[in-house]
Design a protein around this motif. Structure first.
Motif, PDB file in Angstrom:
ATOM      1  N   ALA A   1      85.087   3.389  59.672  1.00  0.00           N
ATOM      2  CA  ALA A   1      85.610   4.565  58.961  1.00  0.00           C
ATOM      3  C   ALA A   1      85.146   4.576  57.510  1.00  0.00           C
ATOM      4  O   ALA A   1      84.732   5.621  56.986  1.00  0.00           O
ATOM      5  CB  ALA A   1      87.134   4.574  59.027  1.00  0.00           C
ATOM      6  N   ILE A   2      85.212   3.418  56.859  1.00  0.00           N
ATOM      7  CA  ILE A   2      84.779   3.342  55.457  1.00  0.00           C
ATOM      8  C   ILE A   2      83.287   3.613  55.350  1.00  0.00           C
ATOM      9  O   ILE A   2      82.836   4.350  54.466  1.00  0.00           O
ATOM     10  CB  ILE A   2      85.127   1.954  54.867  1.00  0.00           C
ATOM     11  N   ALA A   3      82.505   3.033  56.252  1.00  0.00           N
ATOM     12  CA  ALA A   3      81.054   3.236  56.219  1.00  0.00           C
ATOM     13  C   ALA A   3      80.689   4.709  56.433  1.00  0.00           C
ATOM     14  O   ALA A   3      79.880   5.276  55.698  1.00  0.00           O
ATOM     15  CB  ALA A   3      80.376   2.366  57.276  1.00  0.00           C
TER      16      ALA A   3
ATOM     17  N   MET B   1      74.721   5.896  54.644  1.00  0.00           N
ATOM     18  CA  MET B   1      75.225   7.163  55.210  1.00  0.00           C
ATOM     19  C   MET B   1      75.041   8.304  54.219  1.00  0.00           C
ATOM     20  O   MET B   1      74.666   9.418  54.584  1.00  0.00           O
ATOM     21  CB  MET B   1      76.711   7.043  55.549  1.00  0.00           C
ATOM     22  N   GLY B   2      75.314   8.006  52.942  1.00  0.00           N
ATOM     23  CA  GLY B   2      75.187   9.038  51.916  1.00  0.00           C
ATOM     24  C   GLY B   2      73.754   9.453  51.659  1.00  0.00           C
ATOM     25  O   GLY B   2      73.473  10.632  51.442  1.00  0.00           O
ATOM     26  N   LEU B   3      72.835   8.488  51.698  1.00  0.00           N
ATOM     27  CA  LEU B   3      71.434   8.792  51.383  1.00  0.00           C
ATOM     28  C   LEU B   3      70.658   9.311  52.594  1.00  0.00           C
ATOM     29  O   LEU B   3      69.466   9.591  52.480  1.00  0.00           O
ATOM     30  CB  LEU B   3      70.750   7.531  50.841  1.00  0.00           C
ATOM     31  N   THR B   4      71.311   9.433  53.742  1.00  0.00           N
ATOM     32  CA  THR B   4      70.639   9.953  54.940  1.00  0.00           C
ATOM     33  C   THR B   4      71.292  11.246  55.410  1.00  0.00           C
ATOM     34  O   THR B   4      70.773  12.339  55.187  1.00  0.00           O
ATOM     35  CB  THR B   4      70.657   8.905  56.074  1.00  0.00           C
TER      36      THR B   4
ATOM     37  N   ILE C   1      75.007   1.683  61.032  1.00  0.00           N
ATOM     38  CA  ILE C   1      76.304   1.835  61.691  1.00  0.00           C
ATOM     39  C   ILE C   1      76.484   0.769  62.758  1.00  0.00           C
ATOM     40  O   ILE C   1      77.602   0.364  63.081  1.00  0.00           O
ATOM     41  CB  ILE C   1      76.439   3.252  62.295  1.00  0.00           C
ATOM     42  N   SER C   2      75.363   0.282  63.309  1.00  0.00           N
ATOM     43  CA  SER C   2      75.433  -0.740  64.359  1.00  0.00           C
ATOM     44  C   SER C   2      75.832  -2.103  63.799  1.00  0.00           C
ATOM     45  O   SER C   2      76.687  -2.786  64.365  1.00  0.00           O
ATOM     46  CB  SER C   2      74.081  -0.847  65.073  1.00  0.00           C
ATOM     47  N   ILE C   3      75.231  -2.499  62.691  1.00  0.00           N
ATOM     48  CA  ILE C   3      75.487  -3.842  62.171  1.00  0.00           C
ATOM     49  C   ILE C   3      76.918  -3.989  61.665  1.00  0.00           C
ATOM     50  O   ILE C   3      77.493  -5.085  61.689  1.00  0.00           O
ATOM     51  CB  ILE C   3      74.475  -4.204  61.048  1.00  0.00           C
ATOM     52  N   VAL C   4      77.532  -2.895  61.242  1.00  0.00           N
ATOM     53  CA  VAL C   4      78.940  -2.945  60.830  1.00  0.00           C
ATOM     54  C   VAL C   4      79.810  -3.372  62.012  1.00  0.00           C
ATOM     55  O   VAL C   4      80.726  -4.186  61.876  1.00  0.00           O
ATOM     56  CB  VAL C   4      79.393  -1.569  60.283  1.00  0.00           C
ATOM     57  N   SER C   5      79.515  -2.835  63.192  1.00  0.00           N
ATOM     58  CA  SER C   5      80.280  -3.193  64.386  1.00  0.00           C
ATOM     59  C   SER C   5      80.053  -4.645  64.789  1.00  0.00           C
ATOM     60  O   SER C   5      80.932  -5.283  65.373  1.00  0.00           O
ATOM     61  CB  SER C   5      79.897  -2.273  65.555  1.00  0.00           C
TER      62      SER C   5
END
Length: 447
Positions: free
Chosen positions: A143-145, A25-28, A127-131
């Motif tokens: 939220a953390i991601a 998220m930070g690098l994009t 973000i998808s794989i976290v879910s």
């Protein structure tokens, strides 16, 4: 091709995936947010108009959203890991090739198109794989991601400015591209979930005890069914209602950052103090995401109800923000807006997963991003038109607040529809009561 797990681990290695997504998220998105620091440098180098130069960012944003369904489709066919690594290579290529800076068209194709595609191919599967890795703790994990966007944006501003001063804008692009290669490292850590059972029919098949070896061989050779991208989600009323909410919300979310600085200047606030408003916005956004993710993880409030509340609070803060007449009041209202914006971003992906279900989540995320992009494209120009007509930057905030109130209405309709369907399914599955209270009477009737 990606294996699916019906029982997400809800922890363990999943937290490694969350940290990896945090960095992605930070690098994009954080890089995209702070790319405005290159605006003046590129404009002066090519001696172009501001409108011509701004197309670099516009192309990046457009490709970021339009590439989401493609990224989701590739996640369905292959793995999230493969798509994230590909995204990291594309993002690096966009920045590294932008280093040559031949002309403005070259910049559109490299730091615009390639960078936007790289962001889309990295952000969407991350973000998808976290879910996929979380169920009960999905809201907290998301939220953390997503907080990585705020954390990196807070530090990237001064860091990018220093890079430009030391190495020029071309050298800074090359260095940033090298840093974005770490997306590939994060991608390798996003290992696919192992399926506990390839197919339900295989698990239920009974075999003789003596043929256990043969049964294992057959299970090993059993093909995993290929999933395809589900475009038919647009026919589902629940998804359509949530997509309309996304369009209206996107129309509003891009407006406040656009007019916050001009509004501050119109109040006679010094430039140095105005810059601090953006820092306040990033910090409270970060806090809002983590706090809302933690609260949602307690399962005290239904996530769609929580989202409706945060949207209402954002609209209220936007309606109050134009009442500010000095730096202190503007900073307070900006803080409220940033905090509630963070709470919304923390859970809106979780609500999408609840609406469509995890089997269709990858397809839904890509389609949602694509449809939502129309709101992001329409919102700022519409707000700008209203500001020009009224002659006051406050009008843009009122427009954004009113649009958010309307979007909350669609969440209420969606919740009512879901409740009605649950109630209807409960009635259909409820066992019918026997008119004969005693089994003996039933037997006598047939004798």
């Amino acid at each position: 091709m990606q294996a699916k797990d019906s029982n997400p681990p809800d922890g363990g290695y999943g937290w490694v995936v969350v940290v990896s997504a945090f960095v992605v998220m930070g690098l994009t998105v954080a890089v995209l947010k702070t790319f405005g620091l290159f605006f003046v440098e590129i404009q002066l180098h090519f001696d172009e108009l501001a409108s011509t130069t701004s197309w670099i960012t516009s192309v990046t944003i457009a490709v970021f959203h339009l590439g989401a369904p493609v990224a989701s489709s590739l996640c369905v066919q292959y793995t999230h890991r493969t798509v994230v690594i590909t995204g990291g290579l594309l993002a690096f290529s966009g920045m590294a090739l932008g280093f040559f800076g031949f002309n403005m068209v070259w910049m559109y194709a490299t730091t615009g198109f390639l960078q936007g595609l790289g962001i889309s191919f990295s952000w969407t599967p991350a973000i998808s794989i976290v879910s996929h890795y979380f169920s009960k703790k999905r809201a907290l994990a998301n939220a953390i991601a997503s907080a990585g966007e705020c954390a990196f944006a807070f530090t990237f501003g001064p860091f990018f400015q220093w890079l430009i001063s030391q190495y020029g804008w071309k050298g800074a692009l090359l260095i940033i591209g090298g840093i974005q290669l770490n997306i590939c490292v994060c991608g390798t850590l996003m290992r696919p979930l192992a399926s506990s059972c390839l197919e339900a029919s295989h698990c239920k098949t009974e075999t003789p005890p003596g043929n256990s070896a043969s049964r294992r061989d057959k299970e090993d050779k059993s093909p995993i069914t290929h999933k395809t991208f589900n475009w038919r989600l647009v026919r589902r009323p629940e998804f359509v209602l949530y997509a309309i909410f996304g369009i209206l919300a996107a129309m509003s979310f891009f407006v406040p950052p656009l007019f916050l600085v001009p509004l501050s200047y119109s109040l006679g606030i010094d430039e140095s103090w105005t810059a601090s408003l953006l820092s306040i916005l990033a910090m409270v956004d970060f806090g809002g995401r983590l706090l809302c993710g933690w609260y949602a993880n307690l399962h005290v409030t239904k996530t769609i109800h929580l989202l409706a509340m945060t949207i209402t609070l954002i609209s209220t803060s936007l309606m109050l923000l134009p009442l500010a007449n000095n730096y202190l009041s503007l900073a307070i209202f900006t803080g409220f807006y940033g905090f509630f914006f963070g709470t919304t971003v923390a859970i809106h992906i979780t609500v999408l997963a609840d609406v469509v279900g995890m089997p269709e989540f990858d397809s839904a995320l890509g389609l949602f991003m694509l449809i939502r992009s129309t709101g992001g494209f329409v919102g700022p120009p519409l707000a700008g038109l209203i500001v020009d007509m009224v002659g006051d930057y406050r009008a843009g905030f009122y427009m954004a607040g009113a649009t958010l109130v309307l979007s909350a209405g669609f969440l209420v309709i969606l919740d009512r529809l879901q409740q009605r369907k649950i109630k209807g399914s409960t009635i259909r599955t409820k066992p019918k009561k026997s008119t004969l209270p005693y089994p003996s009477l039933h037997l006598l009737k047939h004798q």
